[in-house]
Design a protein around this motif. Structure first.
Motif, mmCIF file in Angstrom:
data_model
loop_
_atom_site.group_PDB
_atom_site.id
_atom_site.type_symbol
_atom_site.label_atom_id
_atom_site.label_comp_id
_atom_site.label_asym_id
_atom_site.label_seq_id
_atom_site.Cartn_x
_atom_site.Cartn_y
_atom_site.Cartn_z
ATOM 1 N N UNK A 171 -6.894 0.035 2.925
ATOM 2 C CA UNK A 171 -8.195 1.006 3.005
ATOM 3 C C UNK A 171 -8.479 1.307 1.502
ATOM 4 N N UNK A 172 -7.486 1.947 0.901
ATOM 5 C CA UNK A 172 -7.575 2.370 -0.680
ATOM 6 C C UNK A 172 -8.089 0.968 -1.514
ATOM 7 N N UNK A 173 -7.372 -0.161 -1.301
ATOM 8 C CA UNK A 173 -7.455 -1.372 -1.887
ATOM 9 C C UNK A 173 -9.015 -1.912 -2.047
ATOM 10 N N UNK A 174 -9.517 -1.819 -0.634
ATOM 11 C CA UNK A 174 -10.784 -2.167 -0.415
ATOM 12 C C UNK A 174 -11.877 -1.263 -0.980
ATOM 13 N N UNK A 175 -11.698 -0.180 -0.827
ATOM 14 C CA UNK A 175 -12.931 0.986 -0.918
ATOM 15 C C UNK A 175 -12.816 1.400 -2.470
ATOM 16 N N UNK A 176 -11.637 1.585 -3.103
ATOM 17 C CA UNK A 176 -11.500 2.232 -4.344
ATOM 18 C C UNK A 176 -11.408 1.055 -5.504
ATOM 19 N N UNK A 177 -10.952 -0.255 -5.108
ATOM 20 C CA UNK A 177 -10.749 -1.103 -6.131
ATOM 21 C C UNK A 177 -11.614 -2.347 -5.476
ATOM 22 N N UNK A 178 -12.665 -2.555 -5.120
ATOM 23 C CA UNK A 178 -13.581 -3.477 -4.754
ATOM 24 C C UNK A 178 -13.599 -4.689 -5.538
ATOM 25 N N UNK A 179 -13.598 -4.637 -6.940
ATOM 26 C CA UNK A 179 -13.754 -5.634 -7.844
ATOM 27 C C UNK A 179 -12.473 -6.496 -7.832
ATOM 28 N N UNK A 180 -11.540 -6.086 -7.464
ATOM 29 C CA UNK A 180 -10.158 -6.775 -7.456
ATOM 30 C C UNK A 180 -10.425 -7.965 -6.704
ATOM 31 N N UNK A 181 -11.137 -7.969 -5.326
ATOM 32 C CA UNK A 181 -11.320 -9.114 -4.377
ATOM 33 C C UNK A 181 -12.235 -10.052 -5.123
ATOM 34 N N UNK A 182 -13.009 -9.844 -5.962
ATOM 35 C CA UNK A 182 -13.762 -10.722 -6.731
ATOM 36 C C UNK A 182 -13.153 -11.788 -7.483
ATOM 37 N N UNK A 183 -11.579 -11.634 -7.692
ATOM 38 C CA UNK A 183 -10.755 -12.536 -8.383
ATOM 39 C C UNK A 183 -9.992 -13.602 -7.315
ATOM 40 N N UNK A 184 -10.264 -13.414 -6.330
ATOM 41 C CA UNK A 184 -9.642 -14.054 -5.249
ATOM 42 C C UNK A 184 -10.124 -15.612 -5.330
ATOM 43 N N UNK A 185 -9.065 -16.455 -5.563
ATOM 44 C CA UNK A 185 -9.523 -17.888 -5.702
ATOM 45 C C UNK A 185 -8.653 -18.818 -4.661
ATOM 46 N N UNK A 186 -9.479 -19.341 -3.766
ATOM 47 C CA UNK A 186 -10.872 -20.096 -3.759
ATOM 48 C C UNK A 186 -11.722 -19.333 -2.910
ATOM 49 N N UNK A 187 -11.243 -18.076 -2.103
ATOM 50 C CA UNK A 187 -12.189 -17.431 -1.229
ATOM 51 C C UNK A 187 -13.241 -16.768 -1.509
ATOM 52 N N UNK A 188 -13.259 -15.939 -2.913
ATOM 53 C CA UNK A 188 -14.379 -15.445 -3.429
ATOM 54 C C UNK A 188 -15.544 -16.391 -3.955
ATOM 55 N N UNK A 189 -15.250 -17.519 -4.677
ATOM 56 C CA UNK A 189 -16.233 -18.291 -5.158
ATOM 57 C C UNK A 189 -16.810 -19.167 -3.707
ATOM 58 N N UNK A 190 -16.120 -19.453 -2.685
ATOM 59 C CA UNK A 190 -16.793 -19.940 -1.764
ATOM 60 C C UNK A 190 -17.761 -18.831 -0.902
ATOM 61 N N UNK A 191 -17.546 -17.887 -0.754
ATOM 62 C CA UNK A 191 -18.356 -16.644 -0.347
ATOM 63 C C UNK A 191 -19.564 -16.536 -1.263
ATOM 64 N N UNK A 192 -19.397 -16.701 -2.551
ATOM 65 C CA UNK A 192 -20.465 -16.681 -3.461
ATOM 66 C C UNK A 192 -21.538 -17.599 -3.392
ATOM 67 N N UNK A 193 -21.049 -18.647 -3.104
ATOM 68 C CA UNK A 193 -22.068 -19.882 -2.978
ATOM 69 C C UNK A 193 -22.791 -19.656 -1.547
ATOM 70 N N UNK A 194 -21.986 -19.210 -0.669
ATOM 71 C CA UNK A 194 -22.894 -18.815 0.645
ATOM 72 C C UNK A 194 -23.853 -17.804 0.458
#
Length: 194
Positions: A171-194
């Motif tokens: 909960x803390x990770x997703x709420x307070x440190x949202x930008x961290x998930x932008x670094x997940x490879x390949x999930x985030x770039x696949x999401x970004x293409x969508x």
């Protein structure tokens, strides 16, 4: 070469993605949550969570005709993504993808380096060749369907168990440190293409 089920190949690929394509993600996580005390367990759980999520996503789109091409595309694209994220500490999001599509040859040639070639070869070409050469043993439609269902349910169960077991942390990770998930490879770039 030894025969694999497509789900075994997906599991191996998911582990490979988390271990070798997510240096930038884990580096940023460790900067936020130093690798000590309970944070060690949280960081390890995050790795297992990512493996399970990747298995879940890949299994949803896997079939006799899509598994190898899908893995090959993801491996090669993710090797590029890993290079740019590791080297320039950038996030591959929708605006970055849009910019790369509008870049001309002379601009992109400035980014060419030996390090890029090594990333593409070691994280793109070699694993793709392994996927290509792997002989997948397919069972009957009914057996494949149940194997797929079992893999989806198990990976989803692991995701849910981890999220509920460490709910305060996530909960803390997703709420307070949202930008961290932008670094997940390949999930985030696949999401970004969508």
């Amino acid at each position: 070469m030894k025969y694999f089920s497509q789900y075994k190949l997906i599991i191996i690929s998911a582990i490979f993605f988390v271990l070798f394509y997510n240096f930038s993600f884990f580096k940023n996580v460790i900067l936020t949550y130093p690798f000590e005390g309970m944070n060690i367990i949280y960081i390890i759980s995050t790795g297992i969570l990512l493996i399970s999520l990747i298995i879940f996503i890949l299994t949803l789109f896997s079939s006799k005709y899509t598994t190898k091409p899908l893995l090959t595309i993801l491996l090669i694209a993710s090797s590029f993504t890993a290079y740019f994220m590791d080297t320039y500490n950038i996030v591959i999001d929708d605006s970055m993808i849009r910019n790369s599509l509008q870049t001309n040859l002379s601009e992109s040639s400035d980014l060419f380096s030996l390090k890029l070639v090594l990333y593409i070869f070691l994280l793109g070409v070699l694993p793709s060749y392994f996927v290509y050469k792997t002989q997948i043993k397919y069972k009957s439609f009914k057996q494949e369907f149940f194997a797929k269902l079992k893999t989806i349910c198990l990976s989803l169960a692991v995701v849910l168990i981890i999220l509920f077991s460490f709910s305060k942390f996530y909960t803390s990770f997703l709420r307070e440190h949202k930008p961290l998930r932008y670094h997940v490879n390949p999930i985030y770039w696949i999401y970004s293409i969508g």
